[in-house]
Enzyme design. Structure first.
Site, PDB file in Angstrom:
ATOM      1  CB  CYS A   1      -1.228   0.304   1.306  1.00  0.00           C
ATOM      2  SG  CYS A   1      -2.226  -1.657   0.978  1.00  0.00           S
ATOM      3  N   GLY A   2       1.937   1.436   0.804  1.00  0.00           N
ATOM      4  CA  GLY A   2       2.960   2.025   1.322  1.00  0.00           C
ATOM      5  C   GLY A   2       3.432   2.974  -0.228  1.00  0.00           C
TER       6      GLY A   2
END
Length: 274
Positions: free
Chosen positions: A114-115
């Protein structure tokens, strides 16, 4: 053509009592968007202002930036069981070569952590922005912001009868005048309809304007505002963390929880004066 509402019979419960009555529902139907005859995507939407929806979607995907980029829009032949046109397929003809849509870039990133996905997606949007908002000199007093929600709410006729639609409104940042309001079952679609209206009216970039949405401010809505050149996005609910990240990166003012005479300013508070 299809209508924005549909009627269904419901059984209403009130304590131990029940009664049968007709009820109005927000219509929801698929719209297939094609570019040059090739399928691009399908979105679920409330029928109405379909050409605005498609035009705004193409702005949000970085495929068009001004009215002259869009050569034509037309309904394709799609029919129901009795042979009537469903008006559920729109084909857009564009001028010139177009880049890979942002949605395709996001889809390639869905398998990443996600990051990394968020960081790369923000970078991708920055490269597609043709109308930078950071230098926009818009400055608005809090009193102007406080009146926007009531003005937008007054236009939501279909919401009044169904209770099931999102709304987006485009305002002049100096006078607070409501220039365009649209409703849809999808909050992204409501924004696309507003931006598409502005594109087809030859108003892009929307320098000095304010966009208000009736729900929360997501990354996608912040992206759509930035690509249209809108320097201030306000929402009656909360923003997401990635929406704030993107707004901060691009120099867009992001306002959340705009209710009555209260609001949270998450980025570029210098544009709120007085």
């Amino acid at each position: 053509m299809t209508r924005a509402t549909a009627r269904r019979r419901v059984v209403r419960l009130h304590g131990d009592d029940r009664s049968a009555r007709p009820d109005a529902l927000a219509a929801e139907e698929p719209l297939e968007i094609r570019v040059g005859g090739e399928p691009l995507t399908v979105t679920m939407r409330t029928p109405g202002q379909d050409f605005d929806l498609v035009a705004g979607f193409l702005v949000g995907e970085g495929l068009v930036h001004a009215a002259e980029d869009l050569a034509a829009l037309r309904y394709c032949a799609g029919t129901d069981e009795v042979g009537a046109n469903t008006y559920n397929v729109v084909d857009a003809a564009l001028r010139g070569a177009r880049p890979l849509p942002l949605s395709a870039h996001r889809n390639l990133l869905t398998t990443s952590a996600c990051g990394l996905c968020g960081r790369d997606t923000v970078d991708a949007v920055r490269t597609h922005v043709r109308h930078p908002v950071a230098a926009d000199p818009l400055a608005v007093p809090p009193s102007l912001l406080y009146g926007l929600a009531d003005r937008l709410r007054a236009t939501q006729r279909t919401f009044d009868s169904t209770g099931g639609l999102h709304a987006a409104g485009l305002f002049d940042g100096t006078s607070g005048e409501l220039l365009c309001a649209r409703e849809d079952v999808g909050r992204h679609n409501a924004v696309d309809k507003v931006v598409g209206w502005a594109l087809r009216e030859g108003r892009l970039p929307l320098t000095g304007h304010v966009l208000l949405v009736s729900g929360r401010a997501s990354f996608e809505l912040t992206q759509k505002a930035a690509l249209a050149g809108i320097p201030l996005l306000a929402a009656v609910s909360a923003p997401s963390s990635l929406a704030v990240d993107l707004a901060e990166e691009l120099g867009l003012t992001l306002v959340g929880f705009l209710r009555g005479e209260r609001a949270n300013v998450y980025t570029r508070p210098d544009r709120i004066i007085g």
